[in-house]
Design a protein around this motif. Structure first.
Motif, short mmCIF file in Angstrom:
data_model
loop_
_atom_site.label_atom_id
_atom_site.label_comp_id
_atom_site.label_asym_id
_atom_site.label_seq_id
_atom_site.Cartn_x
_atom_site.Cartn_y
_atom_site.Cartn_z
N TYR A 1 -3.94 -34.36 -39.91
CA TYR A 1 -4.49 -35.52 -40.62
C TYR A 1 -4.80 -35.26 -42.10
O TYR A 1 -5.28 -36.15 -42.78
CB TYR A 1 -5.75 -36.07 -39.93
CG TYR A 1 -5.68 -36.05 -38.44
CD1 TYR A 1 -4.77 -36.85 -37.76
CD2 TYR A 1 -6.48 -35.19 -37.68
CE1 TYR A 1 -4.67 -36.82 -36.37
CE2 TYR A 1 -6.39 -35.16 -36.30
CZ TYR A 1 -5.48 -35.97 -35.65
OH TYR A 1 -5.40 -35.93 -34.28
N ASP B 1 -9.86 -38.58 -29.88
CA ASP B 1 -10.48 -39.89 -30.06
C ASP B 1 -9.58 -40.73 -30.98
O ASP B 1 -9.67 -40.63 -32.20
CB ASP B 1 -11.87 -39.73 -30.65
CG ASP B 1 -12.57 -41.06 -30.88
OD1 ASP B 1 -12.00 -42.13 -30.53
OD2 ASP B 1 -13.70 -41.04 -31.40
N TYR B 2 -8.71 -41.55 -30.37
CA TYR B 2 -7.77 -42.34 -31.16
C TYR B 2 -8.42 -43.52 -31.87
O TYR B 2 -7.76 -44.22 -32.62
CB TYR B 2 -6.59 -42.80 -30.30
CG TYR B 2 -5.68 -41.66 -29.92
CD1 TYR B 2 -5.08 -40.86 -30.89
CD2 TYR B 2 -5.41 -41.37 -28.59
CE1 TYR B 2 -4.25 -39.80 -30.56
CE2 TYR B 2 -4.57 -40.32 -28.25
CZ TYR B 2 -4.00 -39.54 -29.23
OH TYR B 2 -3.18 -38.50 -28.90
N SER B 3 -9.71 -43.74 -31.67
CA SER B 3 -10.39 -44.74 -32.48
C SER B 3 -10.72 -44.17 -33.86
O SER B 3 -11.01 -44.91 -34.79
CB SER B 3 -11.67 -45.22 -31.80
OG SER B 3 -12.64 -44.19 -31.75
N TYR C 1 -8.88 -40.89 -34.95
CA TYR C 1 -7.70 -40.13 -35.38
C TYR C 1 -6.43 -40.88 -35.03
O TYR C 1 -6.33 -41.49 -33.97
CB TYR C 1 -7.69 -38.75 -34.72
CG TYR C 1 -8.89 -37.93 -35.09
CD1 TYR C 1 -9.01 -37.38 -36.36
CD2 TYR C 1 -9.91 -37.71 -34.18
CE1 TYR C 1 -10.12 -36.62 -36.70
CE2 TYR C 1 -11.02 -36.96 -34.52
CZ TYR C 1 -11.13 -36.42 -35.78
OH TYR C 1 -12.23 -35.69 -36.12
N PRO C 2 -5.42 -40.81 -35.90
CA PRO C 2 -4.16 -41.50 -35.63
C PRO C 2 -3.40 -40.90 -34.45
O PRO C 2 -3.47 -39.70 -34.19
CB PRO C 2 -3.36 -41.29 -36.92
CG PRO C 2 -4.35 -40.88 -37.94
CD PRO C 2 -5.46 -40.20 -37.22
N ARG C 3 -2.68 -41.75 -33.77
CA ARG C 3 -1.79 -41.30 -32.69
C ARG C 3 -0.61 -40.54 -33.29
O ARG C 3 -0.28 -40.73 -34.46
CB ARG C 3 -1.28 -42.51 -31.90
CG ARG C 3 -2.39 -43.24 -31.17
CD ARG C 3 -1.82 -44.40 -30.36
NE ARG C 3 -2.85 -44.97 -29.51
CZ ARG C 3 -3.26 -44.44 -28.36
NH1 ARG C 3 -2.71 -43.36 -27.89
NH2 ARG C 3 -4.23 -45.01 -27.67
N ASN D 1 -7.72 -43.42 -38.27
CA ASN D 1 -7.41 -44.64 -37.54
C ASN D 1 -8.67 -45.47 -37.34
O ASN D 1 -8.78 -46.23 -36.39
CB ASN D 1 -6.75 -44.33 -36.18
CG ASN D 1 -6.15 -45.57 -35.56
OD1 ASN D 1 -5.64 -46.44 -36.26
ND2 ASN D 1 -6.20 -45.67 -34.25
#
Length: 134
Positions: free
Chosen positions: A36, A4-6, A8-10, A54
């Motif tokens: 992370y 879930d990139y909303s 966690y960072p890419r 993120n």
């Protein structure tokens, strides 16, 4: 595996974080605990344990969710320049001696003995807050 990139960072954001922190003048060593989650070992100052997210806006419920998952952290970094945090989240975190930062703020905070107290200021000494703080 779905990420879930909303929240966690890419991967490219993590590489940016690791490079920027590793090259910071106060960083002695960057230790990755898990995805992370890091400890920033600093020269002549206490180490600083952070989680990189993120979240577009770190709100109060996001803050408590992150602290529940990582109870010993001292900082939360929302990696993207357009991200931010709410006043409620920043205040609750500061009361628990946890800093919430965008990346630019974290780089400044690393020069402080107690990074959670760091607040960026303009040329006139007025605090500059990022994202949704106001």
């Amino acid at each position: 595996m779905y990420v879930d990139y909303s929240r966690y960072p890419r991967p490219e954001s993590i590489r940016f974080f690791e490079t920027a922190i590793s090259n910071h003048s106060e960083t002695k060593r960057l230790e990755k605990i898990e995805d992370y989650h890091y400890i920033i070992h600093r020269y002549d100052m206490p180490s600083f344990e952070v989680v990189v997210t993120n979240h577009y806006t770190i709100g109060l419920s996001d803050y408590y969710e992150i602290i529940d998952e990582y109870p010993d952290i001292q900082g939360i970094v929302t990696i993207s320049n357009w991200n931010g945090y709410t006043n409620q989240a920043k205040t609750a975190a500061k009361q628990q001696q946890v800093g919430i930062f965008i990346m630019n703020e974290l780089l400044g905070a690393l020069t402080w003995n107690e990074p959670y107290k760091y607040i960026k200021k303009d040329d006139k000494g007025k605090p500059i807050f990022f994202g949704k703080y106001r």
